[in-house]
Design a protein around this motif. Structure first.
Motif, PDB file in Angstrom:
ATOM      1  N   PRO A 133       0.808  -1.229   0.000  1.00  0.00           N
ATOM      2  CA  PRO A 133       0.000   0.000   0.000  1.00  0.00           C
ATOM      3  C   PRO A 133       0.836   1.272   0.000  1.00  0.00           C
ATOM      4  O   PRO A 133       0.458   2.267  -0.635  1.00  0.00           O
ATOM      5  CB  PRO A 133      -0.813  -0.119   1.302  1.00  0.00           C
ATOM      6  CG  PRO A 133      -0.871  -1.589   1.578  1.00  0.00           C
ATOM      7  CD  PRO A 133       0.431  -2.124   1.095  1.00  0.00           C
ATOM      8  N   ILE A 134       1.968   1.243   0.681  1.00  0.00           N
ATOM      9  CA  ILE A 134       2.810   2.444   0.719  1.00  0.00           C
ATOM     10  C   ILE A 134       3.373   2.745  -0.666  1.00  0.00           C
ATOM     11  O   ILE A 134       3.443   3.911  -1.088  1.00  0.00           O
ATOM     12  CB  ILE A 134       3.943   2.276   1.749  1.00  0.00           C
ATOM     13  CG1 ILE A 134       3.372   2.331   3.166  1.00  0.00           C
ATOM     14  CG2 ILE A 134       5.007   3.364   1.578  1.00  0.00           C
ATOM     15  CD1 ILE A 134       4.374   2.037   4.246  1.00  0.00           C
ATOM     16  N   SER A 139       3.352   6.101  -5.533  1.00  0.00           N
ATOM     17  CA  SER A 139       3.146   6.213  -6.983  1.00  0.00           C
ATOM     18  C   SER A 139       2.025   7.195  -7.288  1.00  0.00           C
ATOM     19  O   SER A 139       2.132   8.030  -8.205  1.00  0.00           O
ATOM     20  CB  SER A 139       2.809   4.835  -7.578  1.00  0.00           C
ATOM     21  OG  SER A 139       3.883   3.938  -7.420  1.00  0.00           O
ATOM     22  N   ALA A 140       0.937   7.097  -6.512  1.00  0.00           N
ATOM     23  CA  ALA A 140      -0.186   8.015  -6.707  1.00  0.00           C
ATOM     24  C   ALA A 140       0.233   9.450  -6.416  1.00  0.00           C
ATOM     25  O   ALA A 140      -0.184  10.398  -7.113  1.00  0.00           O
ATOM     26  CB  ALA A 140      -1.351   7.613  -5.802  1.00  0.00           C
ATOM     27  N   SER A 141       1.081   9.617  -5.411  1.00  0.00           N
ATOM     28  CA  SER A 141       1.570  10.952  -5.063  1.00  0.00           C
ATOM     29  C   SER A 141       2.383  11.543  -6.209  1.00  0.00           C
ATOM     30  O   SER A 141       2.245  12.722  -6.553  1.00  0.00           O
ATOM     31  CB  SER A 141       2.418  10.873  -3.790  1.00  0.00           C
ATOM     32  OG  SER A 141       3.042  12.102  -3.515  1.00  0.00           O
ATOM     33  N   LYS A 159      -2.025  24.634  -3.123  1.00  0.00           N
ATOM     34  CA  LYS A 159      -2.679  23.755  -2.165  1.00  0.00           C
ATOM     35  C   LYS A 159      -2.359  22.285  -2.461  1.00  0.00           C
ATOM     36  O   LYS A 159      -2.130  21.480  -1.561  1.00  0.00           O
ATOM     37  CB  LYS A 159      -4.191  23.979  -2.192  1.00  0.00           C
ATOM     38  CG  LYS A 159      -4.620  25.335  -1.651  1.00  0.00           C
ATOM     39  CD  LYS A 159      -6.133  25.516  -1.749  1.00  0.00           C
ATOM     40  CE  LYS A 159      -6.558  26.886  -1.214  1.00  0.00           C
ATOM     41  NZ  LYS A 159      -8.032  27.093  -1.343  1.00  0.00           N
ATOM     42  N   GLY A 160      -2.361  21.963  -3.753  1.00  0.00           N
ATOM     43  CA  GLY A 160      -2.058  20.583  -4.148  1.00  0.00           C
ATOM     44  C   GLY A 160      -0.645  20.186  -3.784  1.00  0.00           C
ATOM     45  O   GLY A 160      -0.398  19.070  -3.327  1.00  0.00           O
ATOM     46  N   ASP A 161       0.311  21.113  -4.016  1.00  0.00           N
ATOM     47  CA  ASP A 161       1.711  20.813  -3.667  1.00  0.00           C
ATOM     48  C   ASP A 161       1.859  20.532  -2.171  1.00  0.00           C
ATOM     49  O   ASP A 161       2.646  19.668  -1.762  1.00  0.00           O
ATOM     50  CB  ASP A 161       2.607  21.991  -4.065  1.00  0.00           C
ATOM     51  CG  ASP A 161       2.852  22.044  -5.566  1.00  0.00           C
ATOM     52  OD1 ASP A 161       2.604  21.026  -6.233  1.00  0.00           O
ATOM     53  OD2 ASP A 161       3.275  23.122  -6.057  1.00  0.00           O
ATOM     54  N   LYS A 162       1.099  21.287  -1.369  1.00  0.00           N
ATOM     55  CA  LYS A 162       1.167  21.087   0.084  1.00  0.00           C
ATOM     56  C   LYS A 162       0.656  19.693   0.464  1.00  0.00           C
ATOM     57  O   LYS A 162       1.264  18.987   1.274  1.00  0.00           O
ATOM     58  CB  LYS A 162       0.345  22.154   0.801  1.00  0.00           C
ATOM     59  CG  LYS A 162       0.420  22.083   2.318  1.00  0.00           C
ATOM     60  CD  LYS A 162      -0.340  23.234   2.966  1.00  0.00           C
ATOM     61  CE  LYS A 162      -0.229  23.158   4.490  1.00  0.00           C
ATOM     62  NZ  LYS A 162      -0.972  24.277   5.131  1.00  0.00           N
ATOM     63  N   VAL A 163      -0.456  19.294  -0.176  1.00  0.00           N
ATOM     64  CA  VAL A 163      -1.028  17.968   0.098  1.00  0.00           C
ATOM     65  C   VAL A 163      -0.072  16.869  -0.362  1.00  0.00           C
ATOM     66  O   VAL A 163       0.166  15.886   0.347  1.00  0.00           O
ATOM     67  CB  VAL A 163      -2.405  17.820  -0.591  1.00  0.00           C
ATOM     68  CG1 VAL A 163      -2.897  16.381  -0.465  1.00  0.00           C
ATOM     69  CG2 VAL A 163      -3.409  18.775   0.019  1.00  0.00           C
ATOM     70  N   VAL A 164       0.498  17.047  -1.552  1.00  0.00           N
ATOM     71  CA  VAL A 164       1.449  16.062  -2.080  1.00  0.00           C
ATOM     72  C   VAL A 164       2.651  15.926  -1.147  1.00  0.00           C
ATOM     73  O   VAL A 164       3.146  14.826  -0.885  1.00  0.00           O
ATOM     74  CB  VAL A 164       1.913  16.458  -3.507  1.00  0.00           C
ATOM     75  CG1 VAL A 164       3.099  15.592  -3.931  1.00  0.00           C
ATOM     76  CG2 VAL A 164       0.775  16.300  -4.496  1.00  0.00           C
ATOM     77  N   GLY A 165       3.127  17.066  -0.630  1.00  0.00           N
ATOM     78  CA  GLY A 165       4.257  17.032   0.300  1.00  0.00           C
ATOM     79  C   GLY A 165       3.942  16.246   1.560  1.00  0.00           C
ATOM     80  O   GLY A 165       4.768  15.483   2.059  1.00  0.00           O
ATOM     81  N   ILE A 166       2.718  16.450   2.069  1.00  0.00           N
ATOM     82  CA  ILE A 166       2.297  15.719   3.274  1.00  0.00           C
ATOM     83  C   ILE A 166       2.247  14.221   3.001  1.00  0.00           C
ATOM     84  O   ILE A 166       2.732  13.398   3.790  1.00  0.00           O
ATOM     85  CB  ILE A 166       0.916  16.224   3.748  1.00  0.00           C
ATOM     86  CG1 ILE A 166       1.024  17.665   4.263  1.00  0.00           C
ATOM     87  CG2 ILE A 166       0.364  15.306   4.846  1.00  0.00           C
ATOM     88  CD1 ILE A 166      -0.318  18.304   4.571  1.00  0.00           C
ATOM     89  N   ILE A 167       1.671  13.861   1.838  1.00  0.00           N
ATOM     90  CA  ILE A 167       1.577  12.435   1.481  1.00  0.00           C
ATOM     91  C   ILE A 167       2.973  11.828   1.335  1.00  0.00           C
ATOM     92  O   ILE A 167       3.252  10.735   1.840  1.00  0.00           O
ATOM     93  CB  ILE A 167       0.784  12.274   0.161  1.00  0.00           C
ATOM     94  CG1 ILE A 167      -0.667  12.704   0.362  1.00  0.00           C
ATOM     95  CG2 ILE A 167       0.849  10.823  -0.315  1.00  0.00           C
ATOM     96  CD1 ILE A 167      -1.466  12.752  -0.933  1.00  0.00           C
ATOM     97  N   ARG A 168       3.864  12.552   0.624  1.00  0.00           N
ATOM     98  CA  ARG A 168       5.211  12.035   0.391  1.00  0.00           C
ATOM     99  C   ARG A 168       5.960  11.849   1.705  1.00  0.00           C
ATOM    100  O   ARG A 168       6.564  10.793   1.954  1.00  0.00           O
ATOM    101  CB  ARG A 168       5.982  12.980  -0.519  1.00  0.00           C
ATOM    102  CG  ARG A 168       7.373  12.444  -0.902  1.00  0.00           C
ATOM    103  CD  ARG A 168       8.242  13.487  -1.557  1.00  0.00           C
ATOM    104  NE  ARG A 168       7.603  14.106  -2.693  1.00  0.00           N
ATOM    105  CZ  ARG A 168       7.215  15.372  -2.747  1.00  0.00           C
ATOM    106  NH1 ARG A 168       7.382  16.166  -1.687  1.00  0.00           N
ATOM    107  NH2 ARG A 168       6.662  15.880  -3.824  1.00  0.00           N
TER     108      ARG A 168
END
Length: 345
Positions: A133-134, A139-141, A159-168
């Motif tokens: 899952p990770i 990959s989705a990120s 906003k999207g970059d911030k969310v992507v950063g959190i996910i990564r």
């Protein structure tokens, strides 16, 4: 059980407890009972070398594990603490010591080894199930990050970059946690490849791998010229020093940061000290730093020091944390004679 021998290894005295446990009488002792008579033949070479070191003065005392042998031929594991007996001129004339039956301890160690094996299997299964899952999340990120590059709305992009950063960052933290859980499980296992290693070379490799944070923070590192040689798995020794040095670098906010690594050796026991000149360990955390998943302020996964403690114990040593002008970690590792000694140190 208390005993004494002369310079040749002939037993000159044992207390009543020893006579009862081994089944030998005073007549047997008077007839010329020797240390080899009460030790299993599989350990004769080791005990002969140990006696030789005591009598030639190259060692003043020793702590060794052997397989003891009773008069009826049955055996049991024991640990022998011995020191030399000297005459008025200082010449070694015999050995005095204490022999302790460690059968119960060995049974507990075997049970602990069984639990560790099960823990290792469990950790491997869990890590395998979590890695899938990770990997999908990462990959989705990455895909989302690529899609954001084509978005014309700058506010949405921000906003999207911030969310992507959190996910990564979260997925990377999960990966580190999985690796540390696996390392903790494996730390309780017997070493894989064992060889005589120069500890200084291992420490230099650790410092080389951590060159970037050392240079970035301007850390002055002082290492003793001689850190001794020990029979061990190089990966284990690397993990011990990597975790301790990593902590010394991460938590040192002194404007002139320093890290010191020193070594002493006595009677086959190596004592190391890794220290820094940072703020030290909070007093309320000192007793908990080696607990799995314990995180102090701004802590990492909470597994690094647990791994260190398990590895140090595997080599018959102990580790202690204290403050003295900064955080200090002192630990011991035994200079093991043969790979087989590791399991019984």
């Amino acid at each position: 059980m208390v005993f004494e021998t002369d310079a040749s290894g002939r037993i000159t005295y044992v207390n009543e407890v020893a006579q009862r446990i081994f089944g030998y009488s005073q007549d047997d002792i008077a007839a010329g009972l020797t240390a080899l008579d009460v030790i299993d033949p599989s350990d004769h070479g080791r005990i002969t070398r140990a006696i030789g070191k005591l009598m030639d003065g190259s060692s003043t005392g020793a702590v060794r594990e052997y397989l003891a042998r009773r008069k009826d031929g049955t055996v049991f594991p024991c640990v022998v603490y011995s020191v030399i007996i000297s005459d008025e001129a200082g010449t070694p004339v015999g050995i005095r010591g204490i022999l302790t039956d460690i059968t119960e301890r060995k049974l507990m160690e075997e049970e602990l080894a069984r639990i560790n094996r099960e823990l290792k299997v469990y950790a491997e299964v869990v890590s395998h199930d979590l890695r899938g899952p990770i990997s999908v999340i990462q990959s989705a990120s990455a895909t989302l990050e690529g899609l954001m590059e084509d978005c014309a709305d700058r506010d949405t992009v921000a906003k999207g970059d911030k969310v992507v950063g959190i996910i990564r960052n979260s997925s990377l933290s999960a990966e580190v946690l999985i690796e540390n859980l696996l390392a903790l499980a494996k730390a309780g296992q017997s070493p894989g490849e064992v060889s005589e290693i120069d500890v200084k070379e291992i420490v230099e490799k650790v410092l080389e791998d951590k060159a970037w944070p050392i240079e970035e923070k301007g850390v002055r590192v002082a290492v003793d010229d001689d850190l001794g040689r020990i029979l061990a798995d190089p990966t284990h020794v690397y993990q011990i020093f990597s975790n301790l040095i990593g902590n010394a670098l991460s938590y040192n906010d002194n404007p002139d940061p320093q890290v010191g690594i020193t070594h002493e050796e006595e009677d086959g026991v190596h004592r190391y000290l890794v220290r820094d000149n940072g703020p030290g360990i909070p007093a309320e955390d000192i007793e908990s730093v080696f607990l799995p998943l314990f995180r102090g302020k701004d802590g990492g996964t909470g597994l690094g020091l647990s791994i260190v403690e398990k590895l140090v114990s595997l080599y018959g040593g102990e580790i202690r944390a204290y403050n003295d002008g900064g955080a200090c970690f002192t630990f011991t590792l035994r200079d093991l004679e043969t790979p087989g000694d590791i399991a019984s140190a």
